[in-house]
Design a protein around this motif. Structure first.
Motif, PDB file in Angstrom:
ATOM      1  N   ASP A 137       0.820  -1.218   0.000  1.00 59.06           N
ATOM      2  CA  ASP A 137       0.000   0.000   0.000  1.00 59.06           C
ATOM      3  C   ASP A 137       0.849   1.262   0.000  1.00 59.06           C
ATOM      4  N   MET A 138       2.132   1.111   0.357  1.00 58.41           N
ATOM      5  CA  MET A 138       3.026   2.247   0.467  1.00 58.41           C
ATOM      6  C   MET A 138       4.454   1.725   0.365  1.00 58.41           C
ATOM      7  N   ILE A 139       5.375   2.588  -0.047  1.00 56.00           N
ATOM      8  CA  ILE A 139       6.787   2.216  -0.127  1.00 56.00           C
ATOM      9  C   ILE A 139       7.571   3.130   0.806  1.00 56.00           C
ATOM     10  N   GLU A 140       8.489   2.536   1.580  1.00 55.43           N
ATOM     11  CA  GLU A 140       9.428   3.331   2.363  1.00 55.43           C
ATOM     12  C   GLU A 140      10.809   3.143   1.754  1.00 55.43           C
ATOM     13  N   VAL A 141      11.384   4.227   1.251  1.00 54.74           N
ATOM     14  CA  VAL A 141      12.702   4.192   0.628  1.00 54.74           C
ATOM     15  C   VAL A 141      13.755   4.542   1.669  1.00 54.74           C
ATOM     16  N   MET A 142      14.787   3.711   1.734  1.00 58.90           N
ATOM     17  CA  MET A 142      15.918   3.945   2.626  1.00 58.90           C
ATOM     18  C   MET A 142      17.188   4.038   1.776  1.00 58.90           C
ATOM     19  N   PRO A 143      18.098   4.976   2.022  1.00 60.30           N
ATOM     20  CA  PRO A 143      17.990   6.063   2.991  1.00 60.30           C
ATOM     21  C   PRO A 143      17.308   7.282   2.371  1.00 60.30           C
TER      22      PRO A 143
END
Length: 199
Positions: A137-143
């Motif tokens: 449902d969502m993407i978290e990009v690191m860093p």
């Protein structure tokens, strides 16, 4: 309003997520709850996680549960049902594609955490976004210190993009947000004091 809708609404409004890596930081996050969208819970075990989630929710803070970091938790069918029925976070976050698919099938709101370790990882992610093959449902990009990649991805992604990692100044937060991130996540408690909307 379902959990995902409420979380999205708060992410759009406050734009800062407190990553909790140690239970000793829980009270501090509540102290700055008026600046925070949610907490990203990255500590605990199957014996303590419900208590931690209940604590934050009792203070009006949605919880994103990093299921890869919870001791003793196996994200098979039973583990997913345990999280859904008993722990009841607003969302889960994981790096594992198999967990993403199973959790989505069960009705959990899922955030996919992606580490941009090289261009190949980004190219694959961008291709999935363009071809509408993002399952989460969502993407978290690191860093978060890769604003050009955040901007490229947020332009093609069918789901919202958030970012975290190596975020230790208001300028880093503003840069990520200016380049298309919906919100930033940080474990730096000094950052929780800031209202990023005023940067």
């Amino acid at each position: 309003m379902n959990e995902g809708t409420e979380l999205l609404s708060r992410l759009e409004k406050y734009k800062m997520v407190a990553a909790i890596k140690d239970p000793k930081n829980m009270e501090q996050a509540v102290l700055y709850k008026d600046h925070l969208s949610a907490v990203l819970l990255m500590t605990g075990t199957i014996l303590t996680v419900k208590r931690y989630v209940d604590f934050f929710q009792s203070h009006g803070l949605p919880v994103i549960l990093h299921v890869d970091k919870i001791g003793g938790l196996q994200m098979d069918h039973d583990g997913i049902e345990f999280i859904k029925r008993n722990v009841k976070p607003s969302a889960i976050v994981t790096t594992k594609s198999g967990v993403i698919k199973k959790a989505k099938t069960s009705g959990l709101y899922v955030i996919q955490r992606v580490f941009l370790i090289d261009t190949d990882v980004f190219t694959h992610l961008e291709k999935d976004a363009i071809n509408d093959q993002i399952v989460a449902d969502m993407i978290e990009v690191m860093p978060c210190r890769a604003p050009d990649f955040i901007q490229r991805l947020s332009k093609v992604s069918p789901v919202p993009v958030i970012t975290g990692g190596l975020l230790n100044s208001p300028e880093h937060a503003k840069e990520a947000l200016d380049h298309g991130a919906m919100a930033v996540t940080t474990s730096n408690a000094e950052m929780w004091k800031w209202n990023v909307n005023n940067l």
